[in-house]
Design an enzyme around this catalytic site. Structure first.
Site, PDB file in Angstrom:
ATOM      1  N   LYS A 190      79.062  68.441  -1.564  1.00 25.22           N
ATOM      2  CA  LYS A 190      78.389  68.271  -2.856  1.00 25.22           C
ATOM      3  C   LYS A 190      78.989  69.207  -3.921  1.00 25.22           C
ATOM      4  CE  LYS A 190      75.896  65.197  -0.730  1.00 25.22           C
ATOM      5  NZ  LYS A 190      74.550  65.192  -0.184  1.00 25.22           N
TER       6      LYS A 190
HETATM    7  C1  LIG Z   1      73.513  64.505   0.756  1.00 28.52           C
HETATM    8  C2  LIG Z   1      72.401  63.696   0.266  1.00 28.52           C
HETATM    9  C3  LIG Z   1      71.069  63.919   0.650  1.00 28.52           C
HETATM   10  C4  LIG Z   1      70.668  64.858   1.748  1.00 28.52           C
HETATM   11  O1  LIG Z   1      71.165  66.128   1.566  1.00 28.52           O
HETATM   12  P1  LIG Z   1      71.088  67.204   2.740  1.00 28.52           P
HETATM   13  O2  LIG Z   1      71.178  68.504   1.976  1.00 28.52           O
HETATM   14  O3  LIG Z   1      72.283  66.973   3.607  1.00 28.52           O
HETATM   15  O4  LIG Z   1      69.811  67.051   3.449  1.00 28.52           O
HETATM   16  C5  LIG Z   1      70.073  63.177   0.044  1.00 28.52           C
HETATM   17  N1  LIG Z   1      70.362  62.235  -0.869  1.00 28.52           N
HETATM   18  C6  LIG Z   1      71.632  61.974  -1.241  1.00 28.52           C
HETATM   19  C7  LIG Z   1      71.884  60.926  -2.270  1.00 28.52           C
HETATM   20  C8  LIG Z   1      72.690  62.672  -0.665  1.00 28.52           C
HETATM   21  O5  LIG Z   1      73.942  62.382  -1.003  1.00 28.52           O
END
Ligand SMILES: *Cc1c(COP(=O)(O)O)cnc(C)c1O
Length: 387
Positions: A190
């Site tokens: 991210k």
């Molecule tokens: C990565 C992601 C999540 C979950 O994130 P985590 O921190 O891995 O639990 C939720 N929604 C979207 C759209 C994502 O890309």
């Protein structure tokens, strides 16, 4: 052969020093570094409150719970998302439904949402919560969704796992002008990372308090929140059924250090997007559409080819060449778990059609010009070889 990932973190010496400093301190789990990270997140997103948690999935879960989502309730989200955006409803014992996407932005379609709400109003099956997902980092049209929330009485959680640093109508995503809460993810691919991590942003003091309590077992040490008088400084009350969804101070220190480079990360992502836009001209692939009401954080750079067969061909050729392209997302309703809940192919045709042709090209701040050229050359030859 050098392997090019589709996304990856960038850790520098300052990040490492920040974590090491916490290791030398007396706090490892939730402590002073969390407070600093939360304050920095709130400032960066113009939200008044930030609550850091163990990951975005946990953030979604306890935000839904704090809004009172439970058995008999409905939550709607986009089918073009990671499964976590829908699973949070099921954790609360509620039901999930989806709203098909806009074929240009790949975000939840406001027209489809409005139509579904109209229909639902006649059958009394309106959602309690709607989760718009800012897919690839491009904000949804929040003012329009907010207007519908006023008309139909649902609450809004923005899933901004892709969208830290994005802007909607000149304001940072996360400011919650048009929503009740926004969640972020700090997974390594991210925009910034804490290894694993997430946060809830909100302007609602009561909601933030409830989320803080749910983050740590449902326990409060605040005498004013206790059910009866505190017996002393050791005393705490469990007033709800909460979880251990805390983030560690090690992670928060990393996050705060990463956050100081947010503008740099975003700038370099945008540079790489501009290069792709230029380099991909004439290839015939569909380039990402950019809505004029905002600015994407460019977590993903997604192209579409002409059909599912071509997608498979191009994907395989690129993977063979060490270019780790990816596909975002297999529509959630097509997952076996969701089929067992009654969903079927054909339920959300725009999301399915988009999915069958989509490929995420490598996109991260450290992607070099040479690697980008290699990606585009390989894509060009794979596309041509098909046609
Ligand atoms: C990565 C992601 C999540 C979950 O994130 P985590 O921190 O891995 O639990 C939720 N929604 C979207 C759209 C994502 O890309």
């Amino acid at each position: 052969m050098k392997v090019i990932p589709y996304g990856t973190q960038e850790i520098d010496q300052k990040d490492i020093d920040a974590v090491v400093e916490v290791l030398h301190s007396s706090w490892l789990t939730q402590g002073p570094a969390i407070e600093r990270f939360e304050a920095a997140l709130a400032e960066s997103t113009h939200s008044s409150r930030a609550v850091a948690v163990s990951n975005a999935t946990a953030a979604l879960h306890i935000t839904c719970l704090a809004m009172g989502l439970g058995p008999g309730d409905l939550l709607w989200t986009s089918p073009n998302t990671f499964v976590a955006s829908a699973n949070c409803a099921l954790y609360c014992g509620a039901s999930v439904d989806f709203v098909d996407i806009d074929p240009r932005t790949y975000n939840m379609s406001v027209e489809a949402l409005e139509k579904k709400l109209k229909d639902a109003a006649t059958t009394g099956r309106l959602p309690k919560i709607v989760i718009p997902v800012h897919f690839s980092g491009q904000p949804c049209d929040m003012a329009a969704i907010h207007r519908l929330s006023q008309e139909y009485g649902f609450r809004i959680i923005e899933d901004a796992a892709h969208a830290l640093g994005a802007r909607y109508r000149e304001q940072p995503v996360g400011c919650c002008e048009y929503s009740d809460a926004t969640i972020l993810s700090f997974h390594p691919v991210k925009i910034i990372t804490t290894g694993e991590g997430g946060a809830v942003l909100t302007r609602d003091a009561e909601l933030a308090d409830r989320i803080r309590i749910l983050r740590s077992h449902g326990i409060t040490r605040d005498p004013s929140r206790m059910k009866w008088t505190s017996e002393g400084d050791w005393y705490y009350h469990q007033i709800e059924l909460g979880f251990n969804y805390r983030m560690t101070d090690l992670q928060a220190a990393l996050g705060a250090s990463q956050l100081t480079r947010l503008e740099d990360f975003l700038h370099r992502r945008r540079e790489r997007v501009e290069r792709y836009q230029e380099m991909l001209k004439g290839t015939g692939v569909v380039l990402p559409f950019q809505a004029d009401y905002g600015e994407s954080a460019w977590h993903l750079y997604v192209i579409q080819v002409s059909c599912a067969e071509e997608r498979k061909h191009v994907f395989d050729r690129m993977r063979e060449a060490g270019i780790l392209v990816n596909v975002h997302y297999i529509p959630v309703h097509l997952q076996p778990y969701y089929r067992d809940l009654g969903f079927s192919p054909g339920d959300f045709p725009e999301a399915e059609s988009y999915y069958s042709r989509a490929i995420s090209l490598p996109m991260f701040p450290g992607l070099t010009i040479e690697d980008q050229s290699r990606v585009v050359e390989k894509l060009r030859s794979a596309v041509l070889a098909r046609t």
